[in-house]
Structure formats: structure tokens, C-alpha cells
Design a protein around this motif. Structure first.
Motif, PDB file in Angstrom:
ATOM      1  N   ASP A   1       1.274   0.408  -9.088  1.00  0.00           N
ATOM      2  CA  ASP A   1       0.779   0.680 -10.374  1.00  0.00           C
ATOM      3  C   ASP A   1      -0.527   1.444 -10.356  1.00  0.00           C
ATOM      4  OD1 ASP A   1       2.882  -0.623 -11.494  1.00  0.00           O
ATOM      5  OD2 ASP A   1       1.953  -2.512 -11.420  1.00  0.00           O
ATOM      6  N   ASP A   2      -1.118   1.241  -9.096  1.00  0.00           N
ATOM      7  CA  ASP A   2      -2.400   1.559  -8.942  1.00  0.00           C
ATOM      8  C   ASP A   2      -2.598   3.185  -8.615  1.00  0.00           C
ATOM      9  OD1 ASP A   2      -3.551  -0.552  -9.593  1.00  0.00           O
ATOM     10  OD2 ASP A   2      -4.273  -1.187  -7.567  1.00  0.00           O
ATOM     11  N   ILE A   3      -1.483   3.481  -7.848  1.00  0.00           N
ATOM     12  CA  ILE A   3      -1.261   4.837  -7.269  1.00  0.00           C
ATOM     13  C   ILE A   3      -0.965   5.695  -8.476  1.00  0.00           C
ATOM     14  CG2 ILE A   3       0.977   4.876  -6.790  1.00  0.00           C
ATOM     15  CD1 ILE A   3      -1.774   6.568  -4.703  1.00  0.00           C
ATOM     16  N   TRP A   4      -0.108   5.376  -9.477  1.00  0.00           N
ATOM     17  CA  TRP A   4       0.414   6.052 -10.944  1.00  0.00           C
ATOM     18  C   TRP A   4      -0.986   6.305 -11.463  1.00  0.00           C
ATOM     19  CZ3 TRP A   4       3.676   8.778 -13.058  1.00  0.00           C
ATOM     20  CH2 TRP A   4       3.602   9.253 -14.471  1.00  0.00           C
ATOM     21  N   GLY A   5      -1.797   5.055 -11.764  1.00  0.00           N
ATOM     22  CA  GLY A   5      -3.020   5.577 -12.374  1.00  0.00           C
ATOM     23  C   GLY A   5      -3.980   6.386 -12.024  1.00  0.00           C
TER      24      GLY A   5
ATOM     25  N   GLU B   1       0.829  -1.145   0.080  1.00  0.00           N
ATOM     26  CA  GLU B   1      -0.101  -0.058   0.121  1.00  0.00           C
ATOM     27  C   GLU B   1       0.722   1.423  -0.078  1.00  0.00           C
ATOM     28  OE1 GLU B   1      -0.086  -2.316   2.301  1.00  0.00           O
ATOM     29  OE2 GLU B   1      -2.420  -3.339   1.862  1.00  0.00           O
ATOM     30  N   VAL B   2       0.437   2.288  -0.748  1.00  0.00           N
ATOM     31  CA  VAL B   2       1.267   3.446  -1.039  1.00  0.00           C
ATOM     32  C   VAL B   2       0.252   4.588  -0.831  1.00  0.00           C
ATOM     33  CG1 VAL B   2       3.233   2.465  -2.134  1.00  0.00           C
ATOM     34  CG2 VAL B   2       1.316   3.282  -3.447  1.00  0.00           C
TER      35      VAL B   2
ATOM     36  N   SER C   1      -3.970  14.222  -1.390  1.00  0.00           N
ATOM     37  CA  SER C   1      -3.337  12.969  -0.664  1.00  0.00           C
ATOM     38  C   SER C   1      -4.334  11.711  -1.073  1.00  0.00           C
ATOM     39  CB  SER C   1      -2.890  12.931   0.501  1.00  0.00           C
ATOM     40  OG  SER C   1      -4.159  13.153   1.192  1.00  0.00           O
ATOM     41  N   LEU C   2      -4.030  10.730  -1.452  1.00  0.00           N
ATOM     42  CA  LEU C   2      -4.869   9.433  -1.865  1.00  0.00           C
ATOM     43  C   LEU C   2      -3.975   8.313  -1.794  1.00  0.00           C
ATOM     44  CD1 LEU C   2      -3.838   9.719  -5.344  1.00  0.00           C
ATOM     45  CD2 LEU C   2      -5.536  11.514  -4.895  1.00  0.00           C
TER      46      LEU C   2
END
Length: 385
Positions: free
Chosen positions: A324-328, A263-264, A317-318
Motif C-alpha cells: 500500500d505504501d509503495i503505491w502511494g 517490504e517491497v 527505484s524506491l
């Protein structure tokens, strides 16, 4: 069997041509026995493999080594005894080559057996449902052990072959006389290689880096694709491969996004006008996050982090389940928020404020010069002043 071979050899002494025929027959028999044994083994393992995958794996790995083992060992036992008299040099060369082949076969078989157990341990780990970090750590360590086993078997096999060289002991004794200089030269030459080897083992067993980790190195963002004894391959987001020596990760700082968790948290920055309605923009952000599966529902927020020079800086902030998901998700949030401002609240975008003052009247000879509305002096027409 040795007596039978001796009888055949004595019978062929008087006819050298017949002796070479018997040599070909012996090789053909050895190859035939190898084919038969490998076929029987594959058939039996294939039937048992229907009940258990272990036997299917044995069928896949060992028929070839069984064929070559029986063919080479059978030729080594029979061929040198069948070569006719008068060709001792040929017999010696053939026997020596076959001996080397037997040593290579033994090393190959040993490697096959050890790798079979190592791969079995890896398959067992893949079936265990648990912590993905522990799985990736153990998978990296097992793969490193597999490569180490291969290197060790190759070194031992090559050493066994070198020991069969006539006069090898004398040659070795002569080398020991200059061992001091040789060790210094070898140490300098192998410093980089040994350093990478030790660094690779350190990374694999210290949990500092694992296959599948998301890292940021040299300004590049990617995933560890392969971790070997001497180098690390990082797959960049645009499918390039960044190949770095193992010592890089033990001597240079780098960012590991997934060392303890996948998780990021990501951020998106926006620059808007002071008149921005943060509550409306915050509500839009909430709706965007609720509409996508890229957000893992852990946390989110929108705050003003700076306000200088007529520009307000907002930080969203999210969170996401992985890199990979955080980039999208960051790209999606940035696109939606900018679109929301541009289409529904354009007045809240950045505006540059400029104060325009009326130009001061200019004088000529103490008299005011008439000007038009633009401030440009007017010129008299028809000679009028």
C-alpha cells in the motif's frame, strides 16, 4: 422420576384432556428449567468474567445452548410418557422429532466446545508479539481448522440423524449393490468441489497463501481478505472483491508480494530529453523521499535505462514497508518529478526535433518562376509578365 411420570400418566389415562394439560405443563417446566439454568450460568460467568476474560467468553457463548439443551432434553424425557393412550402414532412422531432435536443439540454443543478452543488458540496467537508472517500463517491455518471442524460436526450430526431412520440399514445395503456406478457418478460430480477443498487445505498449510497477503492475480492488484476451504476472496484496491476458486492458486501462476516479507521495491519511469540534468533530478528525488513517511529509508536510486530516438528513459527505484505504501509513494514521486521538470526545467522535457528545409525553386518553360518568401509563385499584376 420415571415412577412419578408413570403415576401421572396412569392418572391421566382416564381423562385425555388432562393428559394434554400435563404435556403442556411438562414442556413449560422444561423451558422454565432451561431459562433458570442459563440465567444462573450467565450470572456466575459474568461475575467471574470481571477477573478473567475466559469466563466472559463462556458467558457470551454458552447460555443459549444450555437453555435449549435443558428444554429439549427435559421435553424428550417427559412428553412421550404423558401422551394419552390411543395416540401412539402421535407419541411416536413426537418422540422421534425430540430425539432428532437432542442429536442436533449434542452436535451443536460439541461444535461450541471445539470452536471455543479453536478461537482461544487464535486469541492466544493475537497476543503474541513476534513475526507478522508467522502470525498471519497461523491465523489462516486456525481459521481453516475452524471451518473444517464445523463441516465435520455437521456431517457427523447429519449422519447420526440419518441412522435413526427406521430401515436405514436395509436402505444402505441396497445402495451398496450399486456402489460401483454410484461412486463413479459421485466422483465426477464432486471432482471440482473436492479439488477446491484439497487446494484450500494445501494453501493454508503449505504457507503458499495467507490472509492479508498482497497478491497480483488476473491483472488485478489486491489483498487476500478471506481464505476458505473452497475459494479465496481478494480485495482489489478500488474495494471490489475478486472471488477465485482455491484451485486457481494451485494451478495458475500468480504474484505474492508479501510471502516472505512485507517490504517491497517500486519503480517510476520518466521520459525526458537528452539534455536532462540527471544530478539535479536525482537531488530532487532525494528531497521528495526525505519529505514523506511512505519511504522506509532502505534504498533509492535514479538511473538512465535507455536512450533511443531522442528520448532518454529514467528509472527511479524506491522502497516502502508494504504494498500500500509503495503505491502511494510511486504516485507521489511521479507527481513531484514531473512537476519539477515542468516548472523549473521545461527545456528538459521531451522535444521533437524537426529539420525544415527551404523548398527548391520550380521552373516553367525553362524560366524561373518568381516566388515570395513563403515559396508560393507570385502572379503578375496589370498584365505585366
Amino acid at each position: 422420576m420415571e415412577n412419578d411420570l408413570e403415576d401421572v400418566a396412569e392418572a391421566a389415562t382416564a381423562n385425555p384432556l388432562m393428559a394434554w394439560v400435563w404435556v403442556l405443563v411438562a414442556v413449560a417446566v422444561a423451558i422454565g428449567l432451561g431459562l433458570l439454568a442459563s440465567f444462573v450460568f450467565a450470572s456466575v460467568m459474568g461475575r467471574l468474567g470481571r477477573k478473567h476474560e475466559l469466563f466472559a467468553e463462556l458467558k457470551h457463548r454458552f447460555p443459549k445452548i444450555i437453555f435449549w439443551g435443558i428444554a429439549v432434553v427435559g421435553s424428550w424425557v417427559s412428553v412421550p410418557n404423558l401422551i394419552p393412550d390411543g395416540t401412539e402414532d402421535v407419541a411416536g412422531i413426537v418422540e422421534y422429532v425430540l430425539r432428532l432435536c437432542v442429536i442436533a443439540i449434542v452436535g451443536w454443543l460439541l461444535a461450541k466446545i471445539l470452536i471455543f478452543f479453536v478461537d482461544g488458540a487464535l486469541r492466544a496467537q493475537e497476543k503474541i508479539e513476534g513475526d507478522p508472517f508467522t502470525f498471519r500463517q497461523r491465523r489462516t491455518q486456525i481459521r481453516m481448522i475452524r471451518r473444517l471442524v464445523m463441516v465435520l460436526v455437521i456431517v457427523l450430526t447429519a449422519g447420526a440423524m440419518l441412522l435413526t431412520i427406521p430401515g436405514a440399514q436395509t436402505f444402505g445395503a441396497s445402495l451398496l449393490a450399486s456402489a460401483g456406478v454410484a461412486s463413479i457418478v459421485a466422483g465426477i460430480a464432486a471432482q471440482s468441489t473436492l479439488g477446491n477443498l484439497i487446494a484450500g487445505l494445501q494453501l493454508a498449510f503449505s504457507n503458499g497463501l495467507r490472509t492479508g497477503d498482497t497478491v497480483e492475480v488476473n491483472g488485478e492488484f489486491g489483498t487476500v481478505e478471506e481464505l476458505t476451504l473452497t475459494y479465496v476472496v481478494v480485495q482489489i484496491w478500488d474495494d471490489r472483491r475478486l472471488v477465485l476458486p482455491s484451485t486457481y492458486f494451485t494451478t495458475t501462476p500468480y504474484t505474492n508480494w508479501t510471502r516472505n516479507q512485507t517490504e517491497v521495491t517500486g519503480t517510476v519511469y520518466l521520459e525526458v530529453d537528452y539534455s536532462v540534468d540527471i544530478d539535479a533530478l536525482r537531488e530532487e528525488l532525494r528531497m521528495v523521499l526525505d519529505s514523506t513517511d511512505l519511504w522506509d529509508r532502505r534504498s533509492w536510486g535514479l538511473v538512465m535505462t535507455d536512450a533511443v530516438g531522442g528520448v532518454a528513459q529514467l528509472r527511479a527505484s524506491l522502497t516502502a514497508a508494504n504494498a500500500d505504501d509503495i503505491w502511494g509513494l510511486r504516485c507521489l514521486v511521479r507527481e513531484k518529478l514531473v512537476g519539477f521538470l515542468a516548472q523549473k526545467r521545461p527545456d528538459e522535457l521531451i522535444r521533437r526535433r524537426v529539420i525544415v528545409e527551404e523548398p527548391a525553386p520550380r521552373h516553367r518553360g525553362g524560366f524561373d518562376i518568381p516566388t515570395d518568401t513563403t515559396g508560393i509563385p507570385t502572379v503578375a499584376q496589370g498584365g505585366e509578365q
